[in-house]
Structure formats: C-alpha cells, structure tokens
Write a protein that holds these residues in place. Structure first.
Motif, short mmCIF file in Angstrom:
data_model
loop_
_atom_site.label_atom_id
_atom_site.label_comp_id
_atom_site.label_asym_id
_atom_site.label_seq_id
_atom_site.Cartn_x
_atom_site.Cartn_y
_atom_site.Cartn_z
N SER A 63 0.83 -1.21 0.00
CA SER A 63 0.00 0.00 0.00
C SER A 63 0.86 1.26 0.00
CB SER A 63 -0.93 0.01 1.22
OG SER A 63 -1.86 -1.04 1.13
N MET A 64 0.25 2.35 -0.41
CA MET A 64 0.98 3.61 -0.51
C MET A 64 1.23 4.20 0.87
SD MET A 64 -1.82 6.51 -1.62
CE MET A 64 -2.29 5.71 -3.14
N ILE A 112 1.06 7.74 2.93
CA ILE A 112 0.38 9.04 2.85
C ILE A 112 0.93 9.98 3.92
CG2 ILE A 112 -1.73 8.08 1.87
CD1 ILE A 112 -2.95 8.08 4.66
N LYS A 120 -1.19 11.42 -0.74
CA LYS A 120 0.01 10.71 -1.14
C LYS A 120 1.22 11.61 -0.95
CE LYS A 120 1.99 8.09 -4.99
NZ LYS A 120 1.81 7.65 -6.40
N SER A 156 -3.75 -1.56 4.43
CA SER A 156 -4.11 -0.15 4.54
C SER A 156 -2.90 0.75 4.27
CB SER A 156 -4.66 0.15 5.93
OG SER A 156 -5.79 -0.64 6.21
N SER A 157 -3.19 1.97 3.86
CA SER A 157 -2.13 2.96 3.66
C SER A 157 -1.45 3.28 4.98
CB SER A 157 -2.71 4.24 3.05
OG SER A 157 -3.30 3.97 1.79
N SER A 158 -0.20 3.65 4.92
CA SER A 158 0.57 3.99 6.12
C SER A 158 0.84 5.49 6.13
CB SER A 158 1.88 3.22 6.15
OG SER A 158 1.65 1.84 6.12
N CYS A 159 0.75 6.09 7.31
CA CYS A 159 0.93 7.53 7.44
C CYS A 159 2.37 7.86 7.83
CB CYS A 159 -0.03 8.09 8.48
SG CYS A 159 0.08 9.87 8.69
#
Length: 468
Positions: free
Chosen positions: A229-230, A232, A238, A295-298
């Motif tokens: 996952s992307m 962010i 992004k 899930s996306s990672s912050c």
C-alpha cells in the motif's frame, strides 16, 4: 526453488521513502529465505532517465546497506533483444502492428466515454495480417490480449484478485519510435531473471493482469505478486515531492541514521506484535509478507525523529562518531583542535534527535566562543559577573586534582561561600566557556575542555566584559 526478488526503479528521480520501503521488503524477503536480491534499472524512458538518478539511487541503497546480489542491470542495454522477442511474437500471432493515428484513438476514446464504457483500444488493427505493411505509415506493436476468460492471481498481501480479460486493453509493447514499453520489458526481465516474487507498490496492480497474460503467451512461469500500500502524509494525501522531504539521501544530510530510516519504513505497513525496535538481524528473521497490512501507512516525521533519537543513543559510540565525522567536516569544524570525540559525544547524544543536533551542541568544544551580542550574553556577561568569574578562575587555577567530582565540589563551595544559587555561579561560567546557555552539565563540560582551555576562555570573557 530458490527465492529471487528484485528492486526495479525507474531512474527518473531520487530514491524516495516509498521506493526505499519496497526495496527493503524485497531485500528482507530474499535474505530471510536465503534467496537472491537483484537490482535492475528500468530506464527505457530516455527523456526522463538520467545518470545522476542512477547514482542517487545506488548511493541511497548503499547508505541504507541494502546490498544486492546481482546487478545492477539496465534495460536500455537490451533493446535489440527485446525487439527480437517482439518480432517473434508478431510471427506467432500473439502481437500485431497497429497503424491507428492518435487522432483516431482520441475519437474512439471520447465516444466510449460518452457511451459510459471503459475507454480502451477497439481492436481495429487486431485482425490485420502481420504480413501487411502500410506504406510510409508509422505503427506501434500491440499485445493480442485474450478476449475471453479471466486473470486470477493470489496477491501475497491482498488475497485473491480476479480481472476479466474483456476489461483489459491490447497493450502497446513497442512504441512508434522503436522503443519497447515498460510493461513488456519488465515481463521479459522477470522471466529471464527467474524472479519468483514481485514485491512492488499498489500502483502496479493494474499492470499485473496484463503482464501475467504476456507471460502466459510466452509460456513463462508466473511469479507471485505482492502489492504494498501507498504511504500518505498526515493530511491523508500521497507523499508529494513538493510538500515532503522524501529523498532518502536528504535524510542522510539532515543527520538521520540509516538504521533509523530502515526501522521506521519497516514499520510503515509491517508489524510484529507491539514491537517497535528491530535490529537488521531481527528484521531478517521475523519479516513475512503475511504481516504486511493492506491499509495505507501515514508518514510521521515525529515518529521518525523518535527512532533516530533512539539509535543515536543506542548504537556503539564508535559507530556514531564515524557517522559524525563527515558532518564536522561539512560544518568546517576541526575535531583535532579539541578533546577526543569519545569524551564529547556521550555528553550530548541523549539530547539529540539528529546528528546535526550533535554538531550544534558540541561545536564549542572545538571553536573559540564568539560572544555574539545577544540577550543571553548581555544577561550573564556583564559587570556584575566579573567578580564571580575571577573567583572561579582562582579556584580552577589551584584545583589540585582534575576530576569531575572536584570541579562539582568547587562550584558548590562557591555557591555556599557567597550564599548565591548554583545558577548564579554556573550560568556566567557556562556562557564564558561555551558561548551558549545550552551545554552538558557544567562540571563535565569543564572537565572535558581541560584546565588550560577553560582558563583561556574565562580570560576572553572578562576581556569581552571590559570592552563592552
């Protein structure tokens, strides 16, 4: 079967945080399974690919200590080979020449969108004989994608993914300028390099069914795919080159340790219980694709600083000093003109989040104080400080045994004798010998600077007061 993974960046920019995480995951998966990690540059975009980007990516991987077992390989050196394979595909009928103009393609696309359909090539040239050449007309070569059936693959992170072939386009594999496309070259390289696991960003998910179909048409083995996952930012967007420092080598210059970067990006999507800190050895032992989240990672700079602070304080002092030397050079600080770094760095590293912080807090050990005329200097280096500085000077001159304990006792004795606070003794002294109000404990600072240097700086401070 030997595990073989690859990191295949496009050299059109630097090694950014997201790419570094992909490289780390691919590297760890190979190392955990006694496999091979390959570095490959997908550099067929001649307008944007640069030698400086290649060097930047290699420097970034080297700094992070993500060493490769094979490579680096360059697609640009294999163009003739790719084209030979495309000609073979033309002869077997799994590819065809397309003479459609850009104007026609735009019209088809517009019509399909107006009809509420997914825009894709309509197959006008699909049934043309490959023996037919339209005179003086440029063409591209398209892969003849199956029109029926499905592409089904088990993503190692996301689970089962099913795509109908009817949704896929007849992909261009050779541009009109004679350069093969990314989606074709990557397939050939993965086949020829016997790649078993393709670990890459989720932005490649749409490419995967197309690449699988090309592999099937060539009779090649299909690797396993894992799409990460992307990453962010804190606003849920992004990571942007404009708004974020995402160049790995910029973090190097800002004073981050590679161990901190690796540990942090490892945790951007992967977990092992509640554990936060992982040595490289533990990473290799514990890493699995099963524990990579969907899930996306912050990206959180405060958390990265936390990791960096931890490693500055936890790694062997000799290693930290070795990392610091280039920073001292960059700051034009002569570390030979002062105490040994083995005495200095342990005094400050618990207060430092970056290596640049260490430089700032230790500069005074190697440079004369400038006593810039600011509020702090005015507050503590003035006529009211002269008497105490002279008394301190006398005590230091007569101190028989140069030990931290004795220096501390001296300062406390002056405080008791003149019935003033420790601060009233220590602060003028600290400003006099460091030029700043921030330093390690005053007794340790005096001890490490040495008697001669401390006396010289007290004299300089007194002279400053007399002249101002």
């Amino acid at each position: 079967m030997q595990i073989r993974t690859r990191f295949a960046p496009s050299p059109t920019g630097y090694l950014h945080i997201g790419s570094a995480r992909t490289a780390l995951y691919s590297w760890l998966f190979a190392k955990k399974n006694n496999g091979i990690f390959i570095l490959r540059f997908e550099d067929t975009d001649f307008e944007r690919s640069t030698e400086s980007s290649v060097k930047g990516i290699i420097n970034g991987l080297n700094w992070l200590k993500l060493s490769w077992d094979e490579g680096p390989y360059f697609q640009s050196k294999k163009l003739k080979y790719y084209i030979e394979i495309i000609h073979s595909m033309l002869s077997t009928g799994c590819a065809y020449r397309c003479y459609c103009s850009e104007v026609r393609l735009q019209k088809v696309r517009k019509y399909q969108i107006e009809q509420g359909k997914k825009p894709k090539y309509d197959g006008k040239c699909r049934t043309l004989s490959n023996n037919i050449h339209v005179n003086n007309s440029s063409y591209v070569v398209r892969f003849k994608n199956p029109e029926k059936g499905q592409v089904i693959f088990q993503d190692q992170i996301r689970g089962k993914i099913v795509v109908n072939n009817s949704e896929l386009d007849d992909l261009i594999i050779l541009r009109s300028n004679g350069i093969p496309t990314y989606n074709f070259c990557v397939v050939i390289d993965d086949r020829d390099m016997d790649i078993t696991h393709v670990i890459r960003g989720e932005d490649h998910i749409n490419n995967t069914p197309r690449q699988i179909n090309i592999l099937k048409a060539l009779g090649a083995k299909i690797p396993l795919y894992a799409h990460v996952s992307m990453i962010i930012d804190i606003d849920g967007k992004k990571l942007s080159k404009r708004n974020n420092v995402i160049d790995v080598m910029k973090y190097c210059k800002l004073g981050y340790l590679p161990e901190a970067i690796l540990n942090y990006i490892l945790r951007l999507g992967w977990s092992h219980g509640d554990q936060e800190i992982f040595s490289i050895k533990e990473m290799k032992e514990l890493f699995t694709l099963d524990n990579v989240g969907k899930s996306s990672s912050c990206f959180n700079i405060k958390k990265l600083l936390w990791f960096n602070h931890y490693y500055i304080n936890s790694l062997p002092i000799d290693y930290i000093i070795q990392c610091l030397k280039s920073f001292y050079t960059e700051a034009r600080i002569n570390i030979n003109n002062g105490p040994n770094l083995n005495m200095v760095v342990p005094l400050v590293r618990n207060k430092c989040k970056t290596l640049n912080d260490v430089i700032k807090l230790t500069r005074f050990f190697y440079e004369e104080c400038s006593y810039l005329n600011n509020k702090i200097i005015q507050k503590y280096l003035n006529n009211s400080s002269i008497f105490m500085l002279k008394e301190i000077k006398k005590q230091i001159e007569t101190l028989s045994i140069w030990q931290v304990k004795n220096i501390s006792l001296m300062i406390h004795a002056l405080s008791d004798h003149y019935k003033v606070s420790i601060k009233e003794v220590a602060m003028p002294l600290r400003i006099a010998i460091t030029g700043t109000n921030v330093s390690p404990s005053i007794d340790m600072t005096i001890y490490v600077l040495g008697r001669y240097c401390v006396l010289k700086r007290i004299n300089n401070a007194l002279e400053y007061i007399y002249n101002n």
